[in-house]
Structures are given as structure tokens and as C-alpha cells.
Scaffold this motif. Sequence first.
Motif, PDB file in Angstrom:
ATOM      1  N   LYS A   1       0.747  -1.243  -0.328  1.00  0.00           N
ATOM      2  CA  LYS A   1      -0.040   0.081  -0.123  1.00  0.00           C
ATOM      3  C   LYS A   1       0.842   1.249  -0.231  1.00  0.00           C
ATOM      4  CE  LYS A   1      -4.240   1.877   0.368  1.00  0.00           C
ATOM      5  NZ  LYS A   1      -5.178   1.840  -0.643  1.00  0.00           N
ATOM      6  N   ALA A   2       2.016   1.204   0.642  1.00  0.00           N
ATOM      7  CA  ALA A   2       2.845   2.293   0.796  1.00  0.00           C
ATOM      8  C   ALA A   2       3.661   2.626  -0.514  1.00  0.00           C
ATOM      9  CB  ALA A   2       3.760   2.324   2.173  1.00  0.00           C
ATOM     10  N   PHE A   3       3.924   1.368  -0.985  1.00  0.00           N
ATOM     11  CA  PHE A   3       4.593   1.712  -2.299  1.00  0.00           C
ATOM     12  C   PHE A   3       3.819   2.257  -3.315  1.00  0.00           C
ATOM     13  CE2 PHE A   3       6.260   0.107  -6.470  1.00  0.00           C
ATOM     14  CZ  PHE A   3       7.717  -0.219  -6.033  1.00  0.00           C
ATOM     15  N   ILE A   4       2.506   1.644  -3.512  1.00  0.00           N
ATOM     16  CA  ILE A   4       1.349   2.653  -4.503  1.00  0.00           C
ATOM     17  C   ILE A   4       1.196   3.741  -4.063  1.00  0.00           C
ATOM     18  CG2 ILE A   4      -0.872   2.234  -5.297  1.00  0.00           C
ATOM     19  CD1 ILE A   4       0.729   0.324  -6.511  1.00  0.00           C
ATOM     20  N   ASN A   5       1.180   4.231  -2.825  1.00  0.00           N
ATOM     21  CA  ASN A   5       0.952   5.613  -2.474  1.00  0.00           C
ATOM     22  C   ASN A   5       1.929   6.443  -2.915  1.00  0.00           C
ATOM     23  OD1 ASN A   5      -0.642   7.656  -1.000  1.00  0.00           O
ATOM     24  ND2 ASN A   5       1.029   7.867   0.027  1.00  0.00           N
TER      25      ASN A   5
ATOM     26  N   HIS B   1       0.624   9.914 -23.551  1.00  0.00           N
ATOM     27  CA  HIS B   1      -0.317  10.689 -23.782  1.00  0.00           C
ATOM     28  C   HIS B   1      -1.750  10.153 -23.487  1.00  0.00           C
ATOM     29  CE1 HIS B   1       2.933  11.792 -26.888  1.00  0.00           C
ATOM     30  NE2 HIS B   1       2.446  13.272 -26.745  1.00  0.00           N
ATOM     31  N   GLY B   2      -1.810   8.998 -22.672  1.00  0.00           N
ATOM     32  CA  GLY B   2      -3.181   8.418 -22.405  1.00  0.00           C
ATOM     33  C   GLY B   2      -2.871   8.141 -21.239  1.00  0.00           C
ATOM     34  N   HIS B   3      -3.424   6.789 -20.456  1.00  0.00           N
ATOM     35  CA  HIS B   3      -3.522   6.445 -19.245  1.00  0.00           C
ATOM     36  C   HIS B   3      -2.067   6.046 -18.833  1.00  0.00           C
ATOM     37  CE1 HIS B   3      -6.202   5.535 -15.837  1.00  0.00           C
ATOM     38  NE2 HIS B   3      -5.541   4.439 -15.802  1.00  0.00           N
ATOM     39  N   GLY B   4      -1.382   6.950 -18.201  1.00  0.00           N
ATOM     40  CA  GLY B   4       0.175   6.760 -17.697  1.00  0.00           C
ATOM     41  C   GLY B   4       0.310   5.831 -16.759  1.00  0.00           C
ATOM     42  N   PRO B   5       1.681   5.284 -16.587  1.00  0.00           N
ATOM     43  CA  PRO B   5       2.322   4.486 -15.810  1.00  0.00           C
ATOM     44  C   PRO B   5       2.787   5.178 -14.437  1.00  0.00           C
ATOM     45  CG  PRO B   5       3.946   5.068 -17.163  1.00  0.00           C
ATOM     46  CD  PRO B   5       2.794   5.870 -17.710  1.00  0.00           C
ATOM     47  N   LEU B   6       2.818   4.311 -13.598  1.00  0.00           N
ATOM     48  CA  LEU B   6       3.308   4.604 -12.073  1.00  0.00           C
ATOM     49  C   LEU B   6       4.853   4.899 -11.980  1.00  0.00           C
ATOM     50  CD1 LEU B   6       1.758   1.933  -9.975  1.00  0.00           C
ATOM     51  CD2 LEU B   6       0.663   3.930 -10.495  1.00  0.00           C
ATOM     52  N   ASN B   7       5.065   5.749 -10.962  1.00  0.00           N
ATOM     53  CA  ASN B   7       6.745   6.036 -10.747  1.00  0.00           C
ATOM     54  C   ASN B   7       7.188   4.917  -9.907  1.00  0.00           C
ATOM     55  OD1 ASN B   7       9.038   6.709  -9.939  1.00  0.00           O
ATOM     56  ND2 ASN B   7       8.575   8.805  -9.261  1.00  0.00           N
ATOM     57  N   HIS B   8       7.712   3.900 -10.728  1.00  0.00           N
ATOM     58  CA  HIS B   8       8.095   2.686  -9.758  1.00  0.00           C
ATOM     59  C   HIS B   8       9.231   2.966  -8.610  1.00  0.00           C
ATOM     60  CE1 HIS B   8       5.326   0.638 -12.829  1.00  0.00           C
ATOM     61  NE2 HIS B   8       5.300  -0.308 -11.488  1.00  0.00           N
ATOM     62  N   TRP B   9      10.030   3.800  -9.056  1.00  0.00           N
ATOM     63  CA  TRP B   9      11.251   4.142  -8.259  1.00  0.00           C
ATOM     64  C   TRP B   9      10.780   5.219  -6.932  1.00  0.00           C
ATOM     65  CZ3 TRP B   9      11.304   5.767 -13.383  1.00  0.00           C
ATOM     66  CH2 TRP B   9      11.236   7.379 -13.318  1.00  0.00           C
ATOM     67  N   ALA B  10       9.599   5.542  -6.980  1.00  0.00           N
ATOM     68  CA  ALA B  10       9.375   6.759  -6.103  1.00  0.00           C
ATOM     69  C   ALA B  10       9.490   6.170  -4.654  1.00  0.00           C
ATOM     70  CB  ALA B  10       7.807   7.214  -6.232  1.00  0.00           C
ATOM     71  N   TYR B  11       9.059   4.995  -4.093  1.00  0.00           N
ATOM     72  CA  TYR B  11       8.886   4.504  -2.935  1.00  0.00           C
ATOM     73  C   TYR B  11      10.499   4.227  -2.159  1.00  0.00           C
ATOM     74  CZ  TYR B  11       7.898   1.557   1.140  1.00  0.00           C
ATOM     75  OH  TYR B  11       7.741   1.184   2.554  1.00  0.00           O
ATOM     76  N   ARG B  12      11.385   3.826  -3.310  1.00  0.00           N
ATOM     77  CA  ARG B  12      12.736   3.865  -2.917  1.00  0.00           C
ATOM     78  C   ARG B  12      13.286   5.246  -2.094  1.00  0.00           C
ATOM     79  NH1 ARG B  12      16.632   4.370  -7.932  1.00  0.00           N
ATOM     80  NH2 ARG B  12      15.327   3.006  -8.776  1.00  0.00           N
ATOM     81  N   GLU B  13      12.854   6.460  -2.914  1.00  0.00           N
ATOM     82  CA  GLU B  13      13.118   7.751  -2.267  1.00  0.00           C
ATOM     83  C   GLU B  13      12.738   7.845  -1.166  1.00  0.00           C
ATOM     84  OE1 GLU B  13      12.104  10.160  -5.239  1.00  0.00           O
ATOM     85  OE2 GLU B  13      13.723   9.745  -6.958  1.00  0.00           O
ATOM     86  N   VAL B  14      11.481   7.309  -0.812  1.00  0.00           N
ATOM     87  CA  VAL B  14      10.757   7.476   0.539  1.00  0.00           C
ATOM     88  C   VAL B  14      11.600   6.704   1.529  1.00  0.00           C
ATOM     89  CG1 VAL B  14       8.775   6.976   1.755  1.00  0.00           C
ATOM     90  CG2 VAL B  14       8.510   7.898  -0.605  1.00  0.00           C
ATOM     91  N   GLU B  15      12.045   5.605   1.162  1.00  0.00           N
ATOM     92  CA  GLU B  15      12.642   4.547   2.170  1.00  0.00           C
ATOM     93  C   GLU B  15      13.878   5.294   2.617  1.00  0.00           C
ATOM     94  OE1 GLU B  15      11.721  -0.029   1.653  1.00  0.00           O
ATOM     95  OE2 GLU B  15      12.665   0.721   0.013  1.00  0.00           O
ATOM     96  N   ASN B  16      14.607   5.778   1.651  1.00  0.00           N
ATOM     97  CA  ASN B  16      15.938   6.535   1.868  1.00  0.00           C
ATOM     98  C   ASN B  16      15.803   7.805   2.578  1.00  0.00           C
ATOM     99  OD1 ASN B  16      17.399   4.662   0.080  1.00  0.00           O
ATOM    100  ND2 ASN B  16      17.242   5.971  -1.762  1.00  0.00           N
ATOM    101  N   GLU B  17      14.532   8.255   2.844  1.00  0.00           N
ATOM    102  CA  GLU B  17      14.491   9.339   3.795  1.00  0.00           C
ATOM    103  C   GLU B  17      14.317   8.883   5.093  1.00  0.00           C
ATOM    104  OE1 GLU B  17      11.306  11.696   1.914  1.00  0.00           O
ATOM    105  OE2 GLU B  17      12.404  12.295   0.345  1.00  0.00           O
ATOM    106  N   ILE B  18      13.757   7.732   5.222  1.00  0.00           N
ATOM    107  CA  ILE B  18      13.345   7.430   6.703  1.00  0.00           C
ATOM    108  C   ILE B  18      14.605   7.109   7.650  1.00  0.00           C
ATOM    109  CG2 ILE B  18      12.228   5.447   7.949  1.00  0.00           C
ATOM    110  CD1 ILE B  18      10.393   4.954   5.548  1.00  0.00           C
TER     111      ILE B  18
END
Length: 276
Positions: free
Chosen positions: A244-248, A259-276
Motif C-alpha cells: 500500500k505504501a509503495f503504491i501511494n 499521452h493517455g492513461h500513464g504509468p506509475l513511478n516505480h522508483w518513488a518508494y525507494r526515495e521515500v525509504e531513503n528518507e526514513i
Amino acid sequence: MISMDTKKPAQVLTIAGTDSGGGAGIQADLKTMQERQVFGTCVVVAVTAQNTLGVTDVAVMPRHIIDHQFAALAEDLDIKAAKTGMLANSAVVDAVVENYQKYDFGPLVVDPVMIAKGGAKLLSDEAIEAVRTRLLPLAYLITPNLPEAEKLAGMPIKNNADAKVAAARLQELGAQNVLIKGGHFSDSAESRDYVLFADGSELELASPRYETNNTHGTGDTISSVIVSEIAKGKSLKQALQIGKAFINAAISDGIQVGHGHGPLNHWAYREVENEI
């Protein structure tokens, strides 16, 4: 010569179709598995021609190719957990069931990709019935979105009370644990997921709801996080919370691709974990 320690990562498997646009399917699964520091493998059951605007063609793999992929992995690798995604048709569902019963690939997470976010039907009634009667009994966890849960449970789901009844019905069909994703509930400021565990205990997972079109591949991604964490030895509850946290993070820290229904940022949670 420099001596070096060799790591042995947990090995996981995705059984699904490809997405040439890179946002969903096996491509999203493998990206996610890499982010969770497990070694991802795959059995390709179908190849799609698609981008953020939609799917233009699909080629389903012959049965012998599916069988040989399973056999090759079983011969050489130590798969600790696996997940399914889009399985194309009833013949593919049968092939996956028979191979999973033949080989020991650990707990199976079933993402029953049968109805798209926009409501489009991705599997025939025959294939949906094969998922219900043959694949669900193998599932350690099933992760349907609301339309998929409605189809499998045979009932409308309008609120959390309905989700609880539907989850119980899915357990009766054989799934040990059930995650019903609440992203399709549009009358709330939060995206709330409901979990019914095998022992009867419950869990609700909530995250903010964001105004964005870039959510392609959320189902593939969260199921890939969960199966990766299970393979690493995390409890199912921990795996669900990380998912759930990864998807958020992947939605809230979005990217713009296509130009349509775009993808997720799959590396975003890595950056969150590095901040913890």
C-alpha cells in the motif's frame, strides 16, 4: 584477485502477459520486483501491442511454450513465491493451474486481471469461470479490484459491508486470504482496501486519493510488491502494508509518460525509504 561475497536474493515469479508500453503486465512486475530487491523471473503467457492509449493486438503463447517456461524455471531456480496477472483465456488458465500443481514455486498471489479500470472485460465468461473454480483454490492471496471481486463473488459491492461479504465468498471458493482493492470507490477522499485473512481477522488499508490519470498498472504493481515481500520472509500483513505504501508513493510522486492513461513511478518508494 579480489574475493567477493555473493548474495543470494529471494527469487520470485510472475506469470502474465507483456505490456510493450512498459506500464503494466510483466514489465511492471519485473520493475517492481527489482525495486524490492528480489530476483524476478517470468512465464510469458501472452504478448500485447499496447501503449498508454490502449491495446492494439494480442498474441497468446502456445501451450508447449508455457509448459517449457515452467519446466526451465523449475529445473534451475529456487522460486520462493509467485503471482499471476492477465491470463488471456481459459486454456491459459488451465495450463497455469496444471503447471503450478506440478512444481513447487511457493505461495501463489492471484491478481485476477479480468476487468479493466474503465470497466472493459478482459476475459471471456469461460475464462472467468476457470479462474473462479480452478485457480482460486491455489491462491494464498487473491487481489481483485472492485469489479473483479463483484464478478467472482457474484454480487454488487457498494460499500465496506459488501466488501466483507464478498471476501468471505471468495474464501469459500478456495482463496486463503483476500485483498479487495477499493480504488473504484469514488465517493471517498481515501482509497480504502479491505483484507480478510485466513484466520478470519481483518485489516483495512487507507491512502489519500489523488486526481491523476497516471495509474496504469497499479494492480500488477501492488501484487508484485506483496509477492516480493512474502518471498523475503515478511508476514502477509507486513507485505500488504508495504504494498500500500509503495503504491501511494508511486502515484503521489508521479511521472508523465505517453499521452493517455500513464504509468506509475516505480522508483518513488525507494526515495521515500531513503528518507526514513
